[in-house]
Write a protein that holds these residues in place. Structure first.
Motif, PDB file in Angstrom:
ATOM      1  N   GLU A 113      72.339  60.164  75.744  1.00 26.21           N
ATOM      2  CA  GLU A 113      71.938  61.371  76.485  1.00 26.21           C
ATOM      3  C   GLU A 113      72.208  62.576  75.593  1.00 26.21           C
ATOM      4  OE1 GLU A 113      74.353  62.324  79.896  1.00 26.21           O
ATOM      5  OE2 GLU A 113      76.235  62.016  78.811  1.00 26.21           O
ATOM      6  N   VAL A 114      71.536  63.681  75.866  1.00 29.02           N
ATOM      7  CA  VAL A 114      71.808  64.942  75.165  1.00 29.02           C
ATOM      8  C   VAL A 114      71.979  66.022  76.230  1.00 29.02           C
ATOM      9  CG1 VAL A 114      71.100  66.572  73.385  1.00 29.02           C
ATOM     10  CG2 VAL A 114      70.350  64.200  73.236  1.00 29.02           C
ATOM     11  N   PRO A 115      73.172  66.091  76.824  1.00 34.37           N
ATOM     12  CA  PRO A 115      73.379  67.095  77.878  1.00 34.37           C
ATOM     13  C   PRO A 115      73.334  68.511  77.302  1.00 34.37           C
ATOM     14  CG  PRO A 115      75.423  65.870  77.424  1.00 34.37           C
ATOM     15  CD  PRO A 115      74.366  65.281  76.557  1.00 34.37           C
ATOM     16  N   ALA A 116      73.162  69.488  78.164  1.00 30.20           N
ATOM     17  CA  ALA A 116      73.162  70.896  77.732  1.00 30.20           C
ATOM     18  C   ALA A 116      74.538  71.260  77.183  1.00 30.20           C
ATOM     19  CB  ALA A 116      72.823  71.793  78.915  1.00 30.20           C
ATOM     20  N   LEU A 117      74.564  72.188  76.247  1.00 30.63           N
ATOM     21  CA  LEU A 117      75.846  72.714  75.763  1.00 30.63           C
ATOM     22  C   LEU A 117      76.524  73.464  76.898  1.00 30.63           C
ATOM     23  CD1 LEU A 117      75.287  74.292  72.227  1.00 30.63           C
ATOM     24  CD2 LEU A 117      76.564  72.224  72.822  1.00 30.63           C
ATOM     25  N   SER A 118      77.835  73.318  77.023  1.00 34.65           N
ATOM     26  CA  SER A 118      78.527  74.075  78.058  1.00 34.65           C
ATOM     27  C   SER A 118      78.934  75.447  77.512  1.00 34.65           C
ATOM     28  CB  SER A 118      79.737  73.287  78.565  1.00 34.65           C
ATOM     29  OG  SER A 118      80.563  72.903  77.496  1.00 34.65           O
ATOM     30  N   ASP A 119      79.115  76.390  78.417  1.00 36.09           N
ATOM     31  CA  ASP A 119      79.482  77.758  78.031  1.00 36.09           C
ATOM     32  C   ASP A 119      80.958  77.818  77.661  1.00 36.09           C
ATOM     33  OD1 ASP A 119      79.941  77.299  80.983  1.00 36.09           O
ATOM     34  OD2 ASP A 119      80.954  79.229  80.747  1.00 36.09           O
ATOM     35  N   ARG A 120      81.351  78.907  77.029  1.00 35.40           N
ATOM     36  CA  ARG A 120      82.762  79.173  76.764  1.00 35.40           C
ATOM     37  C   ARG A 120      83.047  80.648  77.055  1.00 35.40           C
ATOM     38  NH1 ARG A 120      82.858  74.403  76.822  1.00 35.40           N
ATOM     39  NH2 ARG A 120      83.890  72.973  75.375  1.00 35.40           N
ATOM     40  N   LEU A 121      84.317  80.914  77.373  1.00 34.90           N
ATOM     41  CA  LEU A 121      84.755  82.292  77.601  1.00 34.90           C
ATOM     42  C   LEU A 121      84.722  83.067  76.286  1.00 34.90           C
ATOM     43  CD1 LEU A 121      87.835  81.535  79.888  1.00 34.90           C
ATOM     44  CD2 LEU A 121      85.678  82.587  80.611  1.00 34.90           C
ATOM     45  N   PRO A 122      84.592  84.396  76.368  1.00 33.61           N
ATOM     46  CA  PRO A 122      84.635  85.197  75.134  1.00 33.61           C
ATOM     47  C   PRO A 122      86.021  85.141  74.474  1.00 33.61           C
ATOM     48  CG  PRO A 122      84.658  86.626  77.063  1.00 33.61           C
ATOM     49  CD  PRO A 122      84.415  85.220  77.565  1.00 33.61           C
ATOM     50  N   LEU A 123      86.022  85.286  73.162  1.00 32.10           N
ATOM     51  CA  LEU A 123      87.265  85.193  72.386  1.00 32.10           C
ATOM     52  C   LEU A 123      88.357  86.111  72.933  1.00 32.10           C
ATOM     53  CD1 LEU A 123      88.206  83.759  69.671  1.00 32.10           C
ATOM     54  CD2 LEU A 123      87.806  85.971  68.589  1.00 32.10           C
ATOM     55  N   GLU A 124      87.996  87.313  73.309  1.00 34.49           N
ATOM     56  CA  GLU A 124      89.009  88.287  73.751  1.00 34.49           C
ATOM     57  C   GLU A 124      89.751  87.822  75.000  1.00 34.49           C
ATOM     58  OE1 GLU A 124      87.972  91.921  75.673  1.00 34.49           O
ATOM     59  OE2 GLU A 124      86.047  91.163  76.386  1.00 34.49           O
ATOM     60  N   SER A 125      89.164  86.872  75.743  1.00 38.73           N
ATOM     61  CA  SER A 125      89.835  86.420  76.965  1.00 38.73           C
ATOM     62  C   SER A 125      91.019  85.514  76.668  1.00 38.73           C
ATOM     63  CB  SER A 125      88.850  85.686  77.878  1.00 38.73           C
ATOM     64  OG  SER A 125      88.515  84.411  77.358  1.00 38.73           O
ATOM     65  N   PHE A 126      91.006  84.844  75.512  1.00 39.92           N
ATOM     66  CA  PHE A 126      92.105  83.901  75.240  1.00 39.92           C
ATOM     67  C   PHE A 126      92.852  84.178  73.941  1.00 39.92           C
ATOM     68  CE2 PHE A 126      88.215  81.772  73.710  1.00 39.92           C
ATOM     69  CZ  PHE A 126      88.579  81.325  72.452  1.00 39.92           C
ATOM     70  N   VAL A 127      92.458  85.177  73.167  1.00 37.06           N
ATOM     71  CA  VAL A 127      93.201  85.542  71.958  1.00 37.06           C
ATOM     72  C   VAL A 127      93.868  86.907  72.183  1.00 37.06           C
ATOM     73  CG1 VAL A 127      93.034  86.120  69.509  1.00 37.06           C
ATOM     74  CG2 VAL A 127      91.789  84.145  70.414  1.00 37.06           C
ATOM     75  N   HIS A 128      95.166  86.954  71.962  1.00 37.23           N
ATOM     76  CA  HIS A 128      95.962  88.144  72.233  1.00 37.23           C
ATOM     77  C   HIS A 128      96.633  88.596  70.946  1.00 37.23           C
ATOM     78  CE1 HIS A 128      96.063  87.219  76.715  1.00 37.23           C
ATOM     79  NE2 HIS A 128      95.650  86.081  76.201  1.00 37.23           N
ATOM     80  N   SER A 129      96.699  89.892  70.736  1.00 35.69           N
ATOM     81  CA  SER A 129      97.324  90.425  69.530  1.00 35.69           C
ATOM     82  C   SER A 129      98.770  90.827  69.808  1.00 35.69           C
ATOM     83  CB  SER A 129      96.511  91.630  69.040  1.00 35.69           C
ATOM     84  OG  SER A 129      97.164  92.233  67.944  1.00 35.69           O
ATOM     85  N   GLU A 130      99.694  90.156  69.129  1.00 33.71           N
ATOM     86  CA  GLU A 130     101.140  90.468  69.155  1.00 33.71           C
ATOM     87  C   GLU A 130     101.831  90.126  70.483  1.00 33.71           C
ATOM     88  OE1 GLU A 130     102.752  91.268  66.337  1.00 33.71           O
ATOM     89  OE2 GLU A 130     100.940  91.465  65.149  1.00 33.71           O
TER      90      GLU A 130
END
Lengths: 250, 250
Positions: free
Chosen positions: B163-180
């Motif tokens: 099967e070739v299912p659709a690619l699933s979405d992902r949250l934007p980088l800023e939602s899970f990467v935090h600075s300091e």
């Protein structure tokens, strides 16, 4: 990647050269293609590049020099906070302050971490995985200001390699791959699996230096002792409770 | 690998074609280059290829069809048993029947698992990661005859994709990467992070079909409810205790 993996070694000394933030962000974004529970991405990454930030983390990692010498330190966290906030903003009542949810989020975080490692190493970056993250999580939680339902599970120091250490050995495949059911190792199996490791010159030297009888004693008596494991287990459970993952305190 | 990762999707339907055991073993061996605590390799992989073996595991995975349809099912376990046996055979006294040691071994097992996933997917194999492993581990422990200090943490069904299912979405980088330090998301942040996901046609359809108000309610009320999380947390802790990871019963 196969080639980079065959040659992978932990890198603890880094060149005096920064990592381009776009490159780092590209790797952090691509790693997020990793499978994740319900596509919720139950992790967060805290990126530490400031000297003060690294200095604040260093004691939790036994002041190992790579913590302050690496241009980037990544602390990867199990995170049910963002998802719970989302629920609260959408008339939904989250129920993730429990142990299963911690392990689900920790799983997401560790799978994400390892894809990042594979990608970064394939680009020539050098990494050191700091297992110390789990030994005493509370000061890390405090330094990074992690709120309820966020818990540090892995730390990576990242930079451009300034050393080429020897490849480390690995156990034979038969020692860790089992067909259909678990094969409990016999003393003969143990000899076959571990003798090559025990006979490595560096390991024989290490045993002699520490005046031990066997390599296994180096692990049980010095590196990972029952006393340390038990006291760290308590610290770990206390920190999990403080972060809200062991009860209904919410 | 970058390309395969960009295109990765979970595969739940497999072609009627076996995986060459040499190929599988090659991937399982190469994945062991992954970093591991003290180079102890605190994991084991149980390979299930028999119809009876898959049928025995299927109920633990809610009888999802890929469990029996895939040519290979891998159950990856946190394993302090082999290391403890080694110690016992070498006049060393192991102290790994505690919670920290479980999390250390689970970490080793999950990092190993993800490198295996990256390698297998780069070769064109299709995988489904079964999070159900943690929901009710005891029947898996029984089916695979896992001894004390061995605990299943991940299951993969593996085969050639059909099967070739659709690619699933992902949250934007800023939602899970935090600075300091951790940035606690505001309601505006939550809107920015989650609105694209909520507006996907398949998610809107899913909400409507289940007669819910919001996508978040699908998760809190149907997929991962507080009641299920709490009862599974108890089952998980019971199984950890039975396997010797929560105390001094040894």
């Amino acid at each position: 990647m196969n080639t980079s993996l065959l040659n992978r070694r932990t890198i603890r000394r880094y060149a005096d050269r920064d990592i381009d933030p776009n490159r780092l962000n590209g790797l952090l974004a691509l790693a997020a293609r990793t499978q994740t529970m319900g596509n919720l991405q139950l992790y967060s990454v805290i990126v530490t590049t400031s000297a003060e930030g690294k200095a604040a983390l260093a004691p939790s990692h036994f002041n190992q020099p790579m913590t302050t010498q690496a241009p980037v330190v990544l602390t990867i966290c199990a995170d049910f906070r963002r998802t719970s906030r989302w629920a609260e903003c959408r008339r939904a009542v989250p129920g993730y302050n429990n142990f299963l949810s911690f392990l689900n989020a920790a799983t997401d975080a560790l799978l994400y971490t390892q894809t990042f490692c594979n990608l970064a190493e394939a680009e020539g970056l050098g990494l050191c995985y700091l297992g110390t993250t789990l030994y005493n999580p509370q000061p890390i939680i405090d330094a990074l200001k992690l709120p309820q339902l966020v818990f540090p599970v892995a730390t990576l120091t990242v930079g451009w390699p300034d050393e080429v250490p020897a490849l480390s050995d690995r156990l034979p495949l038969e020692s860790f791959v089992h067909s259909e059911t678990y094969h409990d190792p016999t003393p003969d199996d143990i000899d076959r699996y571990y003798t090559p490791k025990e006979q490595l010159p560096e390991n024989r030297h290490f045993v002699e230096l520490n005046q031990k009888e066997t390599l296994a004693q180096i692990f049980t008596d010095i590196r990972y002792t029952r006393e340390a494991n038990e006291s760290c287990s308590q610290a770990l459970l206390d920190a999990l409770r403080n972060q809200g993952f062991l009860g209904n305190e919410e």
